[in-house]
Design a protein around this motif. Sequence first.
Motif, PDB file in Angstrom:
ATOM      1  N   ILE A 124      25.055  26.846  34.267  1.00  0.00           N
ATOM      2  CA  ILE A 124      26.040  25.780  34.095  1.00  0.00           C
ATOM      3  C   ILE A 124      27.407  26.353  33.733  1.00  0.00           C
ATOM      4  CG2 ILE A 124      26.635  23.719  32.770  1.00  0.00           C
ATOM      5  CD1 ILE A 124      24.294  23.531  34.879  1.00  0.00           C
ATOM      6  N   ASP A 125      27.413  27.350  32.860  1.00  0.00           N
ATOM      7  CA  ASP A 125      28.679  27.991  32.509  1.00  0.00           C
ATOM      8  C   ASP A 125      29.323  28.635  33.734  1.00  0.00           C
ATOM      9  OD1 ASP A 125      30.588  29.191  30.406  1.00  0.00           O
ATOM     10  OD2 ASP A 125      29.900  30.935  31.537  1.00  0.00           O
ATOM     11  N   SER A 126      28.517  29.296  34.561  1.00  0.00           N
ATOM     12  CA  SER A 126      29.064  29.969  35.742  1.00  0.00           C
ATOM     13  C   SER A 126      29.601  28.968  36.757  1.00  0.00           C
ATOM     14  CB  SER A 126      27.991  30.854  36.381  1.00  0.00           C
ATOM     15  OG  SER A 126      27.669  31.938  35.529  1.00  0.00           O
ATOM     16  N   TYR A 127      28.842  27.911  37.000  1.00  0.00           N
ATOM     17  CA  TYR A 127      29.315  26.895  37.946  1.00  0.00           C
ATOM     18  C   TYR A 127      30.639  26.307  37.472  1.00  0.00           C
ATOM     19  CZ  TYR A 127      24.394  26.951  39.512  1.00  0.00           C
ATOM     20  OH  TYR A 127      23.147  27.323  39.959  1.00  0.00           O
ATOM     21  N   LEU A 128      30.687  25.939  36.208  1.00  0.00           N
ATOM     22  CA  LEU A 128      31.880  25.300  35.669  1.00  0.00           C
ATOM     23  C   LEU A 128      33.059  26.259  35.620  1.00  0.00           C
ATOM     24  CD1 LEU A 128      33.075  22.772  34.358  1.00  0.00           C
ATOM     25  CD2 LEU A 128      32.189  23.571  32.153  1.00  0.00           C
ATOM     26  N   HIS A 129      32.801  27.468  35.146  1.00  0.00           N
ATOM     27  CA  HIS A 129      33.874  28.451  34.993  1.00  0.00           C
ATOM     28  C   HIS A 129      34.528  28.783  36.337  1.00  0.00           C
ATOM     29  CE1 HIS A 129      35.828  31.906  32.922  1.00  0.00           C
ATOM     30  NE2 HIS A 129      35.791  32.427  34.136  1.00  0.00           N
ATOM     31  N   VAL A 130      33.715  29.079  37.341  1.00  0.00           N
ATOM     32  CA  VAL A 130      34.268  29.522  38.626  1.00  0.00           C
ATOM     33  C   VAL A 130      35.005  28.397  39.351  1.00  0.00           C
ATOM     34  CG1 VAL A 130      33.660  30.335  40.938  1.00  0.00           C
ATOM     35  CG2 VAL A 130      32.675  31.438  38.928  1.00  0.00           C
ATOM     36  N   VAL A 131      34.428  27.205  39.397  1.00  0.00           N
ATOM     37  CA  VAL A 131      35.112  26.144  40.135  1.00  0.00           C
ATOM     38  C   VAL A 131      36.415  25.757  39.444  1.00  0.00           C
ATOM     39  CG1 VAL A 131      33.009  25.264  41.208  1.00  0.00           C
ATOM     40  CG2 VAL A 131      33.793  24.248  39.074  1.00  0.00           C
ATOM     41  N   ARG A 132      36.420  25.711  38.120  1.00  0.00           N
ATOM     42  CA  ARG A 132      37.661  25.360  37.416  1.00  0.00           C
ATOM     43  C   ARG A 132      38.710  26.457  37.574  1.00  0.00           C
ATOM     44  NH1 ARG A 132      37.363  23.547  31.382  1.00  0.00           N
ATOM     45  NH2 ARG A 132      39.120  22.225  31.971  1.00  0.00           N
ATOM     46  N   ARG A 133      38.293  27.682  37.375  1.00  0.00           N
ATOM     47  CA  ARG A 133      39.254  28.781  37.389  1.00  0.00           C
ATOM     48  C   ARG A 133      39.820  29.014  38.783  1.00  0.00           C
ATOM     49  NH1 ARG A 133      37.950  34.677  34.645  1.00  0.00           N
ATOM     50  NH2 ARG A 133      40.104  35.487  34.616  1.00  0.00           N
ATOM     51  N   SER A 134      39.089  28.579  39.803  1.00  0.00           N
ATOM     52  CA  SER A 134      39.563  28.745  41.177  1.00  0.00           C
ATOM     53  C   SER A 134      40.395  27.565  41.658  1.00  0.00           C
ATOM     54  CB  SER A 134      38.371  28.954  42.123  1.00  0.00           C
ATOM     55  OG  SER A 134      37.542  27.806  42.153  1.00  0.00           O
ATOM     56  N   GLY A 135      40.633  26.584  40.783  1.00  0.00           N
ATOM     57  CA  GLY A 135      41.545  25.511  41.127  1.00  0.00           C
ATOM     58  C   GLY A 135      40.940  24.142  41.308  1.00  0.00           C
ATOM     59  N   PHE A 136      39.640  23.980  41.134  1.00  0.00           N
ATOM     60  CA  PHE A 136      39.023  22.660  41.268  1.00  0.00           C
ATOM     61  C   PHE A 136      39.516  21.768  40.130  1.00  0.00           C
ATOM     62  CE2 PHE A 136      35.707  19.478  41.016  1.00  0.00           C
ATOM     63  CZ  PHE A 136      35.344  19.277  42.337  1.00  0.00           C
ATOM     64  N   ARG A 137      39.798  20.523  40.429  1.00  0.00           N
ATOM     65  CA  ARG A 137      40.477  19.640  39.477  1.00  0.00           C
ATOM     66  C   ARG A 137      39.527  19.068  38.436  1.00  0.00           C
ATOM     67  NH1 ARG A 137      45.254  16.673  42.871  1.00  0.00           N
ATOM     68  NH2 ARG A 137      45.865  18.500  44.082  1.00  0.00           N
ATOM     69  N   LEU A 138      39.386  19.773  37.352  1.00  0.00           N
ATOM     70  CA  LEU A 138      38.578  19.298  36.233  1.00  0.00           C
ATOM     71  C   LEU A 138      39.328  19.535  34.929  1.00  0.00           C
ATOM     72  CD1 LEU A 138      34.890  20.493  36.830  1.00  0.00           C
ATOM     73  CD2 LEU A 138      35.816  18.203  37.086  1.00  0.00           C
ATOM     74  N   THR A 139      39.570  18.460  34.197  1.00  0.00           N
ATOM     75  CA  THR A 139      40.167  18.599  32.874  1.00  0.00           C
ATOM     76  C   THR A 139      39.080  18.871  31.848  1.00  0.00           C
ATOM     77  OG1 THR A 139      39.970  16.250  32.504  1.00  0.00           O
ATOM     78  CG2 THR A 139      42.040  17.028  33.472  1.00  0.00           C
TER      79      THR A 139
END
Length: 314
Positions: A124-139
């Motif tokens: 879960i940390d990896s999924y969240l970290h990578v998508v957010r850090r790569s620009g996916f729109r999650l606050t």
Amino acid sequence: MPEHTPATAPDPGLFGPASVTWQAHSDPMMWVAGIRALYLQALHPRAVRGVMENSDFRKDAWGRLLRTAHFVGTTTYGTTEVAEKAGARVRKIHTMLKATDPETGERYGVDEPELLLWVHCAEIDSYLHVVRRSGFRLTDALADRYVDEHRQSARLVGLDPADVPASTAELAAYFTAVRPALTAGADARAVDDFLRRPPTHPLLVPARALLWRRVVNLAYASLPPYAHELYGRAAPAPATVTRRLALTGTVLRRVPSRVRWQLPPKHILSAVARLGPDSRPAPYKLDRRDAILDGPGRAQRGDGGDSGRWRTPG
């Protein structure tokens, strides 16, 4: 005249189109995140020993990655019945598997809650970290919703949701607590070596060097600093990693979804066919008031869950 029986509404599954999970798991950067999760999971000696003793990881690492992706796709986009059956299969398999502690020689079951929790949190940390850090729109609020939603997936593999982090703060606290137990032992280094140089047909060696190695290096670089220290390999500066993730995400997201979603087993297309065109995943469908970024296509500032922070490129 016979009474008309209303049609039963289609089953949205465990998460449904209104969830953060439904939108985020359609992102192509999930593949990079999956490899990051393998790197992170390998740092827990008992967890990685369970993999080494009970799977053909070295011969079929790609198959293992695909099976994990299939499980995630099934539980995200499948019906409730299908997701529950997938979880039951995983739980049954786990009850039959044991491994030997590399330090003490103790035999233990791979379904120990401690190990299941580590695997869950690393994913879960990896999924969240990578998508957010790569620009996916999650606050931050949406990221918390995502972590909370996945107490449902934790239940599927045999965990009590009450014992699973429900926010990014709780996830970060978990990693702080478990950090002393992590180490890059022989098994973790075997995983690292394999991911960097997987056996390949001679004709595919150029592709391995050109494509696979870049993806693996990016996944490794996105790990938290303590993981780099344990593996003993440096990573580029955080700002450089963020720029590379953002660039990769931008390129992959330009591939039309109707093309990306054609890849077997077509979980998303099946879900859309079941629920209708309005259920198509898209980042803009998340709460707009809660998803404002610094600017179009810009990677976010913030905490991906593991307490590692980064700066927006540019």
